[in-house]
Design a protein around this motif. Structure first.
Motif, PDB file in Angstrom:
ATOM      1  N   ALA A  93       1.813  60.684  -0.377  1.00 36.32           N
ATOM      2  CA  ALA A  93       3.139  61.178  -0.743  1.00 36.32           C
ATOM      3  C   ALA A  93       4.145  60.034  -0.843  1.00 36.32           C
ATOM      4  CB  ALA A  93       3.619  62.210   0.284  1.00 36.32           C
ATOM      5  N   VAL A  94       4.083  59.078   0.101  1.00 33.90           N
ATOM      6  CA  VAL A  94       4.992  57.928   0.071  1.00 33.90           C
ATOM      7  C   VAL A  94       4.731  57.081  -1.163  1.00 33.90           C
ATOM      8  CG1 VAL A  94       5.685  55.819   1.266  1.00 33.90           C
ATOM      9  CG2 VAL A  94       5.243  57.906   2.582  1.00 33.90           C
ATOM     10  N   ASP A  95       3.464  56.855  -1.489  1.00 30.12           N
ATOM     11  CA  ASP A  95       3.124  56.057  -2.669  1.00 30.12           C
ATOM     12  C   ASP A  95       3.640  56.708  -3.944  1.00 30.12           C
ATOM     13  OD1 ASP A  95       1.873  54.239  -1.044  1.00 30.12           O
ATOM     14  OD2 ASP A  95      -0.144  55.104  -1.313  1.00 30.12           O
ATOM     15  N   LYS A  96       3.463  58.026  -4.071  1.00 34.50           N
ATOM     16  CA  LYS A  96       3.931  58.720  -5.272  1.00 34.50           C
ATOM     17  C   LYS A  96       5.457  58.715  -5.357  1.00 34.50           C
ATOM     18  CE  LYS A  96       0.080  61.672  -6.535  1.00 34.50           C
ATOM     19  NZ  LYS A  96      -0.303  62.970  -7.071  1.00 34.50           N
ATOM     20  N   PHE A  97       6.126  58.788  -4.175  1.00 33.53           N
ATOM     21  CA  PHE A  97       7.590  58.801  -4.173  1.00 33.53           C
ATOM     22  C   PHE A  97       8.145  57.450  -4.634  1.00 33.53           C
ATOM     23  CE2 PHE A  97      11.792  58.450  -2.222  1.00 33.53           C
ATOM     24  CZ  PHE A  97      12.363  59.638  -2.637  1.00 33.53           C
ATOM     25  N   ARG A  98       7.412  56.364  -4.335  1.00 33.12           N
ATOM     26  CA  ARG A  98       7.857  55.040  -4.774  1.00 33.12           C
ATOM     27  C   ARG A  98       7.777  54.904  -6.296  1.00 33.12           C
ATOM     28  NH1 ARG A  98       4.864  52.849  -0.073  1.00 33.12           N
ATOM     29  NH2 ARG A  98       6.409  52.103   1.449  1.00 33.12           N
ATOM     30  N   LYS A  99       6.820  55.596  -6.916  1.00 30.36           N
ATOM     31  CA  LYS A  99       6.562  55.417  -8.341  1.00 30.36           C
ATOM     32  C   LYS A  99       7.325  56.409  -9.212  1.00 30.36           C
ATOM     33  CE  LYS A  99       1.877  53.790  -7.296  1.00 30.36           C
ATOM     34  NZ  LYS A  99       0.429  54.086  -7.443  1.00 30.36           N
ATOM     35  N   GLN A 100       7.664  57.586  -8.674  1.00 28.64           N
ATOM     36  CA  GLN A 100       8.292  58.622  -9.498  1.00 28.64           C
ATOM     37  C   GLN A 100       9.588  59.094  -8.848  1.00 28.64           C
ATOM     38  OE1 GLN A 100       5.590  61.788 -10.710  1.00 28.64           O
ATOM     39  NE2 GLN A 100       3.823  60.510 -10.170  1.00 28.64           N
ATOM     40  N   GLU A 101      10.358  59.829  -9.645  1.00 31.78           N
ATOM     41  CA  GLU A 101      11.589  60.433  -9.126  1.00 31.78           C
ATOM     42  C   GLU A 101      11.383  61.938  -8.977  1.00 31.78           C
ATOM     43  OE1 GLU A 101      14.908  59.506 -11.538  1.00 31.78           O
ATOM     44  OE2 GLU A 101      14.863  57.346 -11.092  1.00 31.78           O
ATOM     45  N   PHE A 102      11.924  62.472  -7.873  1.00 34.91           N
ATOM     46  CA  PHE A 102      11.769  63.900  -7.594  1.00 34.91           C
ATOM     47  C   PHE A 102      13.126  64.482  -7.190  1.00 34.91           C
ATOM     48  CE2 PHE A 102       7.647  61.956  -6.696  1.00 34.91           C
ATOM     49  CZ  PHE A 102       6.797  62.765  -7.437  1.00 34.91           C
ATOM     50  N   ASP A 103      13.246  65.823  -7.348  1.00 35.48           N
ATOM     51  CA  ASP A 103      14.460  66.527  -6.921  1.00 35.48           C
ATOM     52  C   ASP A 103      14.321  67.100  -5.511  1.00 35.48           C
ATOM     53  OD1 ASP A 103      15.945  66.270  -9.429  1.00 35.48           O
ATOM     54  OD2 ASP A 103      14.373  67.581 -10.227  1.00 35.48           O
ATOM     55  N   LEU A 104      13.094  67.319  -5.056  1.00 33.80           N
ATOM     56  CA  LEU A 104      12.870  67.930  -3.739  1.00 33.80           C
ATOM     57  C   LEU A 104      11.448  67.659  -3.293  1.00 33.80           C
ATOM     58  CD1 LEU A 104      14.191  71.237  -2.415  1.00 33.80           C
ATOM     59  CD2 LEU A 104      11.712  70.952  -2.408  1.00 33.80           C
ATOM     60  N   MET A 137      -1.541  59.991   7.628  1.00 36.13           N
ATOM     61  CA  MET A 137      -0.120  59.859   7.977  1.00 36.13           C
ATOM     62  C   MET A 137       0.491  61.255   8.017  1.00 36.13           C
ATOM     63  SD  MET A 137       2.988  57.834   6.041  1.00 36.13           S
ATOM     64  CE  MET A 137       2.281  56.203   6.279  1.00 36.13           C
ATOM     65  N   ASP A 138       1.050  61.609   9.164  1.00 37.53           N
ATOM     66  CA  ASP A 138       1.621  62.955   9.290  1.00 37.53           C
ATOM     67  C   ASP A 138       2.966  63.046   8.566  1.00 37.53           C
ATOM     68  OD1 ASP A 138       3.559  61.799  10.918  1.00 37.53           O
ATOM     69  OD2 ASP A 138       2.571  62.379  12.774  1.00 37.53           O
ATOM     70  N   GLY A 139       3.510  64.257   8.526  1.00 35.63           N
ATOM     71  CA  GLY A 139       4.733  64.495   7.770  1.00 35.63           C
ATOM     72  C   GLY A 139       5.946  63.741   8.293  1.00 35.63           C
ATOM     73  N   ALA A 140       6.120  63.689   9.627  1.00 35.55           N
ATOM     74  CA  ALA A 140       7.282  63.014  10.196  1.00 35.55           C
ATOM     75  C   ALA A 140       7.258  61.521   9.892  1.00 35.55           C
ATOM     76  CB  ALA A 140       7.333  63.258  11.709  1.00 35.55           C
ATOM     77  N   THR A 141       6.070  60.900   9.990  1.00 36.75           N
ATOM     78  CA  THR A 141       5.954  59.463   9.698  1.00 36.75           C
ATOM     79  C   THR A 141       6.216  59.196   8.218  1.00 36.75           C
ATOM     80  OG1 THR A 141       4.293  59.296  11.460  1.00 36.75           O
ATOM     81  CG2 THR A 141       4.457  57.466   9.912  1.00 36.75           C
ATOM     82  N   ALA A 142       5.670  60.051   7.383  1.00 41.56           N
ATOM     83  CA  ALA A 142       5.900  59.884   5.944  1.00 41.56           C
ATOM     84  C   ALA A 142       7.381  60.005   5.609  1.00 41.56           C
ATOM     85  CB  ALA A 142       5.094  60.935   5.175  1.00 41.56           C
ATOM     86  N   LEU A 143       8.065  60.928   6.286  1.00 44.18           N
ATOM     87  CA  LEU A 143       9.488  61.113   6.014  1.00 44.18           C
ATOM     88  C   LEU A 143      10.294  59.874   6.403  1.00 44.18           C
ATOM     89  CD1 LEU A 143      11.807  62.897   5.097  1.00 44.18           C
ATOM     90  CD2 LEU A 143      11.905  63.871   7.398  1.00 44.18           C
ATOM     91  N   LYS A 168      13.716  55.540   4.083  1.00 41.21           N
ATOM     92  CA  LYS A 168      14.076  54.139   3.851  1.00 41.21           C
ATOM     93  C   LYS A 168      14.353  53.883   2.383  1.00 41.21           C
ATOM     94  CE  LYS A 168      11.289  52.450   7.746  1.00 41.21           C
ATOM     95  NZ  LYS A 168      10.102  51.647   8.133  1.00 41.21           N
ATOM     96  N   LEU A 169      13.697  54.686   1.510  1.00 42.82           N
ATOM     97  CA  LEU A 169      13.863  54.532   0.066  1.00 42.82           C
ATOM     98  C   LEU A 169      15.005  55.384  -0.474  1.00 42.82           C
ATOM     99  CD1 LEU A 169      10.068  54.732  -0.854  1.00 42.82           C
ATOM    100  CD2 LEU A 169      11.439  52.651  -0.571  1.00 42.82           C
ATOM    101  N   ASN A 170      15.173  56.574   0.064  1.00 46.96           N
ATOM    102  CA  ASN A 170      16.209  57.501  -0.412  1.00 46.96           C
ATOM    103  C   ASN A 170      16.630  58.388   0.761  1.00 46.96           C
ATOM    104  OD1 ASN A 170      17.740  59.577  -1.599  1.00 46.96           O
ATOM    105  ND2 ASN A 170      16.615  59.400  -3.537  1.00 46.96           N
TER     106      ASN A 170
END
Length: 711
Positions: free
Chosen positions: A626-637, A647-653, A658-660
């Motif tokens: 999820a983190v890798d995809k968020f770095r490459k694309q833009e999302f609304d939610l 990697m669990d959800g809290a760590t990924a968040l 840090k990015l947005n």
């Protein structure tokens, strides 16, 4: 006749002597008033006999002086009876001194009137207390001495104002001498008697004080403040320190009886206490003569006696309390560990059970909405009903655990009560019809407004009551009634009623059915099933609304459950989405959502619904992806599961933030635990949605959060 006269005399004496007494006065004040009244009575009697004697000897001027003196004694008695004792005493003392000066001057010293000064000096001790008013007694004695000197200095030896011959002088002198001697003897005896009574009272007080000292539950040391030597101790101290006789403690230093670790602490406390007037209380450790150590609750109080400073040390043995406290701490720690384990177990079980149920319920909802054979409708309904029933049982267990722990809190959100009740009735209409029952809904039209309440918990209460009504009713009808009883500009009182014509509940079981894991009887459990948690949870939830769930029922005649709640009226009306309009939900074209979910069934269900609403969906099987995809694309939610591999959800968040820091992130989870919303907000989530999710709720959250982001 004699007894009547004696009783009459005693009654008159009692009325005179006890005059001026009132409730609430001290013992000393009572003695002072009685002593003064006795003095006035005796003075009046002396005046009376003197008047009779003077008239007999034709000494009319002396008789007039005695009558005048008697008048002033009566005036003093009047003031005393009107609670002005000080004024009465001044009048009495001045009157007596003036009387002796005047009568001695009129009759001459040869008559011996001055002899009354001797008993008068004694009687003053009854009028003025020596122990408590020594200054006042000194002043009165000084006045009397001065008056007696004036009397002896100014009065002639004989006087010619009245006709008094030598024989009469002799009789007057003799009678005055006898009366003064008798009065002196009486007053001396009275003084000795009072002193003896005081001595007995002092001895009794000392004995009483010693009894209290030695029967105290506290061990007591009296020590010299300067040296720390023990001057005295009580019997309880002997028991505490395993000592047989007082001499083994008295004369020893107090430090000898303290535990080594507490000697220095006691010394600093004792210095602070002995230097001032403040006391100290706290716990200290002691060592007995046999080497046993015990904890005591200690009180230190300084005092002085005959210019010597002492410190009183009271010791209450609290060893058993300390042991109990230690055991309670151990038990509390074990209970906390068990509670955490229980909470964690239920959270894990919730996650494990909800995850497959999410797939079952989601798939059944999709199948119902899509094309299917008519013969499959019944099977799909069974599938949907059974999965929802399973979810309800899980929720009951989790809710009961939360209520039991005192963690259940009501949410506050605007709810249109009329639409809400119509929605509830729609949910149960098919079930009622399937059992061949009539379903009547009676909704007050004045409830077509929004009120601030917890829709989920209110729905849970009504659902439980309606489910029970359907379960236990074989024929007749079920009624859901909601009425507005009264309202103000800001609040409204609303009554909810669920009635049925079912089997009813015996009167002797009306209380038991609200207890945990309890139903009306064993046969009911066998025939109808159930956990026995429904009504217990329902009642506790209603209690959270500051109300009570009431029951009216007779066996064989049906039941009526009702409760009344006071709700705030919502002044601003927000957008509202109806549960029954799932197929009519607005499209959300152009919205880009990233779903991070490791369970393929849950992922497929969520993707299918999002796609129906025109949402562009991207998928991630774990937090790292999820983190890798968020770095490459833009999302609304973002929809992120909490528990994922790698990697669990809290760590990924944390990495995503840090990015947005502004993008809305919704926790997509089956977990349930205490303070869940607060915990997720602290971790950085914008909101959360439970699995299995309600499509309408998911649509509303996405619509709202994306609109807020783009605003």
């Amino acid at each position: 006749m004699k007894q009547k006269l004696l009783y009459l005399g005693w009654s008159i004496y009692r009325d005179i002597v006890f005059s001026g007494l009132q409730e609430g006065i001290t013992k000393d004040q009572r003695k002072k008033i009685i002593g003064f009244n006795q003095f006035i009575l005796l003075a009046l009697l002396v005046n009376f006999f003197s008047v009779v004697s003077y008239f007999y000897h034709k000494l009319y001027i002396s008789a007039l002086i005695n009558i005048t003196s008697a008048y002033f004694f009566l005036l003093a008695f009047y003031f005393g009876s009107r609670r002005k004792l000080e004024t009465g005493r001044i009048i009495a003392v001045v009157n007596l001194n003036l009387y002796l000066i005047v009568i001695s001057y009129i009759e001459g010293l040869k008559a011996g009137e001055y002899l009354f000064y001797f008993p008068y000096f004694l009687v003053l001790t009854f009028v003025v207390s020596i122990r408590r008013n020594s200054r006042e007694l000194f002043i009165v004695y000084t006045i009397t001495v001065i008056a007696s000197l004036i009397c002896l200095k100014l009065s002639p030896y004989t006087n010619t104002v009245q006709v008094i011959n030598d024989a009469l002088y002799t009789r007057l002198y003799s009678s005055n001498l006898v009366i003064s001697l008798c009065m002196t003897i009486i007053f001396s005896y009275s003084i000795l008697r009072v002193n003896k009574d005081n001595e007995v009272a002092i001895m009794q007080e000392k004995k009483f004080g010693d009894t209290i000292f030695n029967t105290s539950l506290d061990g007591v040391f009296i020590i010299f403040s300067q040296s720390g030597i023990i001057a005295s101790c009580n019997h309880r101290a002997l028991e505490l320190f395993d000592v047989q006789e007082k001499r083994e403690i008295e004369g020893s230093h107090v430090e000898n009886w303290f535990d080594e670790d507490h000697v220095r602490r006691f010394n600093s406390i004792e210095r602070t206490v002995s230097d001032g007037t403040q006391s100290w209380q706290g716990e200290l450790a002691f060592t007995t003569q046999k080497g046993r150590t015990f904890h005591g609750y200690v009180s230190l109080a300084p005092f002085s006696y005959k210019d010597i400073r002492y410190t009183k040390i009271s010791i209450l043995d609290v060893s058993h309390v300390k042991m109990t406290e230690f055991e309670l701490m151990k038990a509390k720690e074990k209970a906390e560990v068990a509670a955490k384990a229980k909470s964690r177990f239920l959270s894990n079980m919730s996650h494990e059970l909800r995850t497959p149920l999410n797939g079952i319920i989601g798939a059944s909802n999709l199948l119902v909405q899509e094309e299917h054979l008519p013969s499959q409708k019944a099977h799909l309904d069974i599938l949907k009903f059974s999965s929802e029933h399973m979810m309800m049982l899980i929720n009951d267990i989790l809710d009961y655990n939360k209520i039991e722990a005192g963690k259940l809190e009501l949410a506050e959100a605007p709810v249109n009560i009329k639409e809400f009740i119509q929605q509830v009735s729609t949910q149960f209409a098919s079930q009622v019809k399937a059992r061949g029952l009539e379903f009547k809904t009676d909704i007050d039209d004045r409830l077509n407004a929004e009120f601030i309440t917890d829709e989920t918990r209110l729905n849970q209460v009504l659902s439980n009551l309606l489910s029970n009504a359907i379960k236990f009713t074989h024929a007749g009808k079920i009624t859901l009634a909601v009425r507005k009883l009264f309202a103000s500009s800001t609040k409204a009182t609303i009554q909810f009623i669920v009635m049925d014509t079912g089997i009813g509940i015996p009167r002797n079981k009306h209380r038991e059915i609200f207890e945990t894991f309890t139903q009306a009887d064993v046969n009911t459990t066998r025939k109808y099933g159930g956990t026995g948690l429904g009504l217990a949870i329902t009642k506790k939830i209603v209690n959270k609304f500051n109300s009570d769930l009431l029951l009216e029922s007779e066996e064989g005649k049906g039941s009526a459950f009702h409760f009344t709640v006071e709700l705030k009226i919502n002044e601003s009306r927000p957008r509202y989405i109806h549960e029954e309009n799932i197929s009519q939900l607005t499209q959300l074209p152009g919205v880009r959502v990233l779903i991070a979910e490791d369970n393929p069934v849950n992922l497929a269900i969520a993707r299918r619904f999002l796609a129906k609403w025109g949402i562009e969906v991207s998928e991630a099987a774990n937090g790292r992806e999820a983190v890798d995809k968020f770095r490459k694309q833009e999302f609304d939610l973002l929809l992120i599961d909490l528990e994922m591999p790698e990697m669990d959800g809290a760590t990924a968040l944390r990495e995503i933030r840090k990015l947005n820091n502004n993008i809305p992130v919704v926790a997509f989870t089956a977990a349930v635990y205490d303070n869940m919303q607060e915990d997720l907000l602290q971790k950085g989530f914008t909101d959360f949605i439970h699995k299995p999710f309600r499509p309408v709720e998911l649509h509303a959250k996405i619509n709202y959060l994306v609109a807020a982001l783009r605003a």
